[in-house]
Design a protein around this motif. Structure first.
Motif, short mmCIF file in Angstrom:
data_model
loop_
_atom_site.label_atom_id
_atom_site.label_comp_id
_atom_site.label_asym_id
_atom_site.label_seq_id
_atom_site.Cartn_x
_atom_site.Cartn_y
_atom_site.Cartn_z
N ALA A 63 0.85 -1.19 0.00
CA ALA A 63 0.00 0.00 0.00
C ALA A 63 0.88 1.24 0.00
O ALA A 63 1.85 1.33 0.75
CB ALA A 63 -0.92 0.01 1.22
N VAL A 64 0.54 2.20 -0.86
CA VAL A 64 1.28 3.46 -0.95
C VAL A 64 0.31 4.59 -0.68
O VAL A 64 -0.73 4.70 -1.32
CB VAL A 64 1.92 3.65 -2.34
N LEU A 69 -1.04 13.30 -5.41
CA LEU A 69 -0.86 12.66 -6.71
C LEU A 69 -1.02 13.63 -7.87
O LEU A 69 -0.78 13.26 -9.02
CB LEU A 69 -1.83 11.49 -6.86
N ALA A 70 -1.42 14.87 -7.58
CA ALA A 70 -1.43 15.88 -8.64
C ALA A 70 -0.03 16.36 -8.97
O ALA A 70 0.18 16.98 -10.01
CB ALA A 70 -2.30 17.08 -8.22
N ASP A 76 6.48 9.76 -10.39
CA ASP A 76 7.80 9.17 -10.70
C ASP A 76 8.28 8.30 -9.55
O ASP A 76 8.89 7.25 -9.77
CB ASP A 76 8.81 10.29 -10.97
N VAL A 77 8.02 8.72 -8.30
CA VAL A 77 8.38 7.88 -7.15
C VAL A 77 7.62 6.55 -7.23
O VAL A 77 8.17 5.48 -6.98
CB VAL A 77 8.07 8.61 -5.83
N VAL A 94 -2.47 2.20 -4.58
CA VAL A 94 -2.07 3.59 -4.41
C VAL A 94 -3.23 4.41 -3.86
O VAL A 94 -4.37 4.32 -4.36
CB VAL A 94 -1.60 4.19 -5.76
N PHE A 95 -2.93 5.22 -2.85
CA PHE A 95 -3.93 6.09 -2.23
C PHE A 95 -3.36 7.51 -2.17
O PHE A 95 -2.16 7.70 -2.08
CB PHE A 95 -4.26 5.61 -0.81
#
Length: 344
Positions: A63-64, A69-70, A76-77, A94-95
């Protein structure tokens, strides 16, 4: 959906043999393996990963929780995280916390119910995240921080030295002859922003002038606001260079200065941070302090996987990457067809 029992019946073997073919094919005789594989293909059987993970007590996911995320920096990470997870046969959920503590708390509660291998997170600035992560780790779900303000005080972490990055920016602009420099960024409760300003100030001399343009957020829109403020200053009072806390802000500043008919870098030089892909592709390619974004993500994921696989032998590590600076036309560096010069 066909079941594993149906596969075993068609292949004329036991359920255990089918399981061995799916999970440990080298342990099954070639002729038997081929019969099972043919039965799987004929029936269109697909393994139920959810059931298998339920029996194991945890999923095969990482889980990330990203801060924003904008911002292309986090995308890239994530690519680096996904690369390491793929190598370990793991999937990635992804959250986006959207920099909101309450939303982060809800996400972590939901993630806990999913029983992931572990959590990679850039926590929101309040201190409540520590209790939330402690709850996860007490249940055997390790957490690794990335690009975090708590890089030295909580478990494993991976970040880059933003004070050094700010110092690189200040030295670069001074070497280009600038003595009145603006810093555009905020809020200063965000460690990365504060560290970049600190590094810039450390590179200046007492005879230099630093103008701070505080912003509520690091977006193109707030960059336009900073650009508007700069454009409306009398030429004699206007900084000759602006160091932006990230490339999104720098892009906004560039747009607004250009709209007002100011030349970049002739009237105002612009320097960004992160070196996202858009920086080099801007109308005036942006100089930027580069972070190893994918390597940062990949390293954080590797630390998490190591801790999850060997919890009794794992030692927490804090890894700090060093940024470098890429000079482009926005500060008088090489043109778009020239080399991406690393000055420091």
């Amino acid at each position: 959906m066909p079941s594993i029992k149906e596969v075993a019946r068609l292949a004329g073997v036991s359920v255990g043999t089918v399981s061995n073919v799916l999970n440990r094919p080298e342990s099954v005789a070639p002729d038997t393996r081929r019969r099972v594989q043919a039965a799987v293909a004929e029936l269109g059987y697909v393994r139920n990963a959810s059931a298998r993970q339920l029996r194991a007590g945890r999923s095969q996911t990482v889980a990330v929780v990203a801060l924003d995320l904008a911002n292309p920096f986090f995308i890239d990470v994530l690519r680096g995280i996904e690369s390491a997870a793929h190598d370990a046969d793991l999937t990635v959920m992804v959250f986006n916390s959207d920099k909101k503590p309450a939303h982060e708390a809800r996400l972590l509660q939901m993630i806990e119910e999913q029983r992931p291998v572990g959590v990679l997170i850039t926590p929101v600035g309040d201190e409540g995240w520590r209790d939330r992560l402690d709850r996860l780790t007490s249940r055997g779900i390790p957490a690794v921080l990335f690009d975090s303000s708590a890089a030295h005080t909580y478990g494993c972490s991976v970040t880059s030295d933003d004070v050094v990055g700010g110092r690189l920016a200040g030295r670069h602009l001074r070497e280009r002859g600038h003595r009145h420099i603006a810093f555009a960024g905020g809020p200063f409760t965000v460690r990365q922003v504060a560290d970049r300003r600190t590094g810039l100030a450390a590179a200046l001399t007492p005879d230099d002038r630093l103008t701070v343009l505080p912003l509520p957020d690091l977006t193109v829109a707030t960059g336009r606001t900073a650009g508007e403020e700069l454009a409306r200053l009398p030429a004699a009072d206007r900084p000759t260079a602006v160091f932006c806390a990230n490339d999104l802000v720098a892009l906004g500043v560039l747009q607004e200065l250009t709209r007002h008919g100011l030349s970049v870098p002739g009237d105002v030089a612009i320097l960004g941070y992160d070196d996202i892909d858009f920086a080099a592709a801007a109308a005036v390619p942006l100089s930027s302090v580069r972070q190893p974004r994918r390597e940062l993500g990949r390293t954080a994921a590797q630390l998490l996987i190591e801790e999850a696989d060997q919890p009794d032998h794992h030692e927490h590590r804090q890894i700090i990457f060093q940024p470098d600076l890429v000079a482009r036309p926005s500060t008088g560096g090489p043109g778009p067809d020239g080399p991406a010069a690393r000055d420091f």
